[in-house]
Enzyme design. Structure first.
Site, mmCIF file in Angstrom:
data_model
loop_
_atom_site.group_PDB
_atom_site.id
_atom_site.type_symbol
_atom_site.label_atom_id
_atom_site.label_comp_id
_atom_site.label_asym_id
_atom_site.label_seq_id
_atom_site.Cartn_x
_atom_site.Cartn_y
_atom_site.Cartn_z
ATOM 1 N N ASP A 59 0.839 -1.186 0.000
ATOM 2 C CA ASP A 59 0.000 0.000 0.000
ATOM 3 C C ASP A 59 0.879 1.242 0.000
ATOM 4 O OD1 ASP A 59 -1.871 2.105 1.039
ATOM 5 O OD2 ASP A 59 -3.201 0.356 1.124
ATOM 6 N N GLY A 83 -4.835 4.820 -6.547
ATOM 7 C CA GLY A 83 -5.822 5.757 -6.037
ATOM 8 C C GLY A 83 -7.202 5.170 -6.208
ATOM 9 N N SER A 125 -6.521 14.342 -13.772
ATOM 10 C CA SER A 125 -7.738 14.099 -14.544
ATOM 11 C C SER A 125 -8.299 15.394 -15.100
ATOM 12 C CB SER A 125 -8.768 13.461 -13.604
ATOM 13 O OG SER A 125 -10.040 13.496 -14.189
ATOM 14 N N TYR A 150 -13.620 12.983 -5.269
ATOM 15 C CA TYR A 150 -12.594 12.363 -6.120
ATOM 16 C C TYR A 150 -11.836 13.439 -6.899
ATOM 17 C CZ TYR A 150 -10.538 10.389 -10.305
ATOM 18 O OH TYR A 150 -9.662 10.100 -11.328
ATOM 19 N N LYS A 154 -7.650 15.129 -6.803
ATOM 20 C CA LYS A 154 -6.708 15.397 -7.908
ATOM 21 C C LYS A 154 -6.233 16.856 -7.850
ATOM 22 C CE LYS A 154 -6.905 11.282 -9.640
ATOM 23 N NZ LYS A 154 -5.785 10.371 -9.403
HETATM 24 P P1 NAD Z 1 -7.832 1.345 -11.277
HETATM 25 O O1 NAD Z 1 -8.696 1.342 -10.073
HETATM 26 O O2 NAD Z 1 -8.059 0.324 -12.313
HETATM 27 O O3 NAD Z 1 -6.284 1.267 -10.840
HETATM 28 C C1 NAD Z 1 -5.811 1.815 -9.627
HETATM 29 C C2 NAD Z 1 -4.996 0.736 -8.930
HETATM 30 O O4 NAD Z 1 -4.472 1.264 -7.711
HETATM 31 C C3 NAD Z 1 -5.823 -0.500 -8.560
HETATM 32 O O5 NAD Z 1 -5.147 -1.641 -9.041
HETATM 33 C C4 NAD Z 1 -5.880 -0.466 -7.037
HETATM 34 O O6 NAD Z 1 -5.887 -1.766 -6.496
HETATM 35 C C5 NAD Z 1 -4.627 0.299 -6.699
HETATM 36 N N1 NAD Z 1 -4.654 1.051 -5.422
HETATM 37 C C6 NAD Z 1 -5.624 1.894 -4.977
HETATM 38 N N2 NAD Z 1 -5.246 2.438 -3.800
HETATM 39 C C7 NAD Z 1 -4.023 1.940 -3.504
HETATM 40 C C8 NAD Z 1 -3.112 2.114 -2.436
HETATM 41 N N3 NAD Z 1 -3.393 2.925 -1.404
HETATM 42 N N4 NAD Z 1 -1.930 1.450 -2.455
HETATM 43 C C9 NAD Z 1 -1.632 0.613 -3.486
HETATM 44 N N5 NAD Z 1 -2.450 0.397 -4.513
HETATM 45 C C10 NAD Z 1 -3.634 1.054 -4.532
HETATM 46 O O7 NAD Z 1 -7.913 2.817 -11.911
HETATM 47 P P2 NAD Z 1 -7.393 3.350 -13.319
HETATM 48 O O8 NAD Z 1 -8.563 3.630 -14.159
HETATM 49 O O9 NAD Z 1 -6.310 2.487 -13.829
HETATM 50 O O10 NAD Z 1 -6.798 4.753 -12.878
HETATM 51 C C11 NAD Z 1 -5.442 4.921 -12.528
HETATM 52 C C12 NAD Z 1 -5.226 6.349 -12.061
HETATM 53 O O11 NAD Z 1 -5.620 7.249 -13.094
HETATM 54 C C13 NAD Z 1 -6.068 6.716 -10.833
HETATM 55 O O12 NAD Z 1 -5.295 7.564 -10.006
HETATM 56 C C14 NAD Z 1 -7.228 7.461 -11.425
HETATM 57 O O13 NAD Z 1 -7.772 8.381 -10.518
HETATM 58 C C15 NAD Z 1 -6.560 8.177 -12.595
HETATM 59 N N6 NAD Z 1 -7.517 8.528 -13.652
HETATM 60 C C16 NAD Z 1 -8.322 7.553 -14.186
HETATM 61 C C17 NAD Z 1 -9.249 7.896 -15.166
HETATM 62 C C18 NAD Z 1 -10.177 6.852 -15.751
HETATM 63 O O14 NAD Z 1 -11.156 7.223 -16.384
HETATM 64 N N7 NAD Z 1 -9.922 5.567 -15.600
HETATM 65 C C19 NAD Z 1 -9.346 9.212 -15.611
HETATM 66 C C20 NAD Z 1 -8.504 10.173 -15.060
HETATM 67 C C21 NAD Z 1 -7.579 9.815 -14.080
#
Ligand code: NAD
Ligand code: UDP
Length: 339
Positions: A59, A83, A125, A150, A154
């Site tokens: 974590d 996240g 984001s 959320y 960011k």
């Molecule tokens: P996701 O949930 O698929 O991946 C995030 C990963 O982080 C997961 O595997 C989760 O298990 C892990 N995680 C969460 N908290 C944790 C912690 N405290 N310690 C260790 N691991 C942890 O999400 P995603 O869609 O791949 O997004 C990745 C990043 O991009 C995120 O920060 C998200 O906010 C950002 N983002 C995503 C989008 C979207 O539409 N998917 C858009 C803009 C920004």
């Protein structure tokens, strides 16, 4: 920079970025607590690339977990995907979101500093632009006015990073503001695997296609747009993954804090997306018009000039490619990674 620590590397965007990095011969170390991803992703990454990234179940809020990684590996750059990201859930559980995302990033940056690791890429984001007055937005457009916790995490982390480089000029930071990542790796081996009912448009549509949901609910057709539905800038997740390689290259050449929007520059309506998926499917997809969703903004898409000029980043794929690859993933994995 060869050794990249990817936090959240088994998640949706993280796993696609890890594939891109491994294909380009970077050494990848992942830390993920598996709160929103599955360990089997590592097998899939290995199947695609022929390489298995080093994995730590841990974590980013745990100093001990991070210390172990920094002690055992020489890290050149950290990409922080870890996240929580569900907008609706963040409204119900704001403290969890602030704690996980903001506190987690702070602990990570502290441990980086203790270990003399200063290159940092942050997943931000398009939501930081709130409800933009003018589209396309660019990196100088006003930020703020986020409509949920959320988005506010960011915004706050971006602010923290700006303060950090002033106090600690050794930090070298790239903030990437993603627009709407959809699609999947063309192999169909990795993709988006949401828990429960999908909140986002593309995974909801593919679940209708695979028969898990009855129909798509389109949240409002009375916006002041070409067809009444909201406009977003959808970007293929493989293009987005490549954007992180561009960011690493940028940090190799420059020192400071840099912000880039990653999108295609093209705004698509909900109907445009639905029609792209219908093409991939070869038949109509059931939908109904539903009320507007609270917090939705009418239109958000980006000017791509800065990312192109300074990163050399340009998206290759269009929404038909995104729909084809998302459908290919869902068709091959109707229950996501649970199969
Ligand atoms: P996701 O949930 O698929 O991946 C995030 C990963 O982080 C997961 O595997 C989760 O298990 C892990 N995680 C969460 N908290 C944790 C912690 N405290 N310690 C260790 N691991 C942890 O999400 P995603 O869609 O791949 O997004 C990745 C990043 O991009 C995120 O920060 C998200 O906010 C950002 N983002 C995503 C989008 C979207 O539409 N998917 C858009 C803009 C920004
Ligand atoms: N949307 C929709 N039905 C759904 C999910 C999303 O009509 O089941 C619409 C939503 O109102 C928005 C667009 O699709 O206009 C993109 O939504 P998503 O949640 O994927 O991204 P965001 O709104 O966070 O940019």
């Amino acid at each position: 920079m060869k050794n990249i620590l990817v936090t959240g590397g088994t998640g949706y965007i993280g796993s696609h970025t890890v594939v891109e990095l491994l294909n380009l011969n970077y050494n990848v170390i992942i830390i993920d607590n598996l709160s929103n991803s599955k360990i089997v992703v590592l097998d899939r990454i290995e199947k695609i690339t022929g390489k298995r990234p080093k994995f730590y179940k841990g974590d980013i809020r745990s100093k001990d977990d991070l210390r172990k990684i920094f002690n055992e590996n020489k890290i050149d750059c950290v990409i922080n995907f870890a996240g929580l990201k569900a907008v609706g859930e963040s409204v119900k559980k704001p403290l969890e979101y602030y704690e996980n995302n903001i506190y987690g990033s702070i602990v990570l940056l502290e441990e980086m500093k203790k270990n003399n690791v200063y290159n940092f890429i942050f997943s931000s984001s398009a939501t930081v632009y709130g409800d933009p007055i003018d589209v396309p937005v660019d990196e100088n457009s006003k930020i703020g006015g986020t409509t949920n916790p959320y988005g506010t995490t960011k915004l706050f982390i971006e602010r923290i990073l700006n303060d950090l480089v002033i106090a600690e000029p050794k930090f070298n930071i790239c903030i990437l503001r993603y627009f709407n990542p959809i699609g999947a790796h063309p192999s169909g081996l990795i993709g988006e695997d949401p828990n429960g009912i999908p909140n986002n448009l593309a995974p909801y549509i593919t679940q209708v296609m695979v028969g898990k949901r009855e129909k798509l609910n389109i949240f409002g057709n009375d916006y002041d747009t070409k067809d009444g539905t909201c406009i977003r800038d959808y970007i293929h997740v493989c293009d987005l993954a490549y954007g992180h390689v561009c960011a690493i290259n940028k940090l190799e050449k420059s020192q400071g804090i840099f912000i880039y929007n990653l999108g295609t520059g093209k705004g698509s309506s909900v109907f445009d997306v639905l029609h792209a998926f219908e093409k991939a499917y070869g038949k109509p997809i059931a939908y109904a018009i539903a009320p507007r969703r609270a917090g939705d903004v009418k239109a958000n898409y980006t000017d791509v000039t800065k990312a192109y000029n300074e990163l050399g980043f340009k998206a290759k794929y269009d929404i038909l490619d995104m729909a084809r690859d998302a459908w290919n993933w869902q068709k091959n994995n109707p229950n996501g990674y649970e199969d």
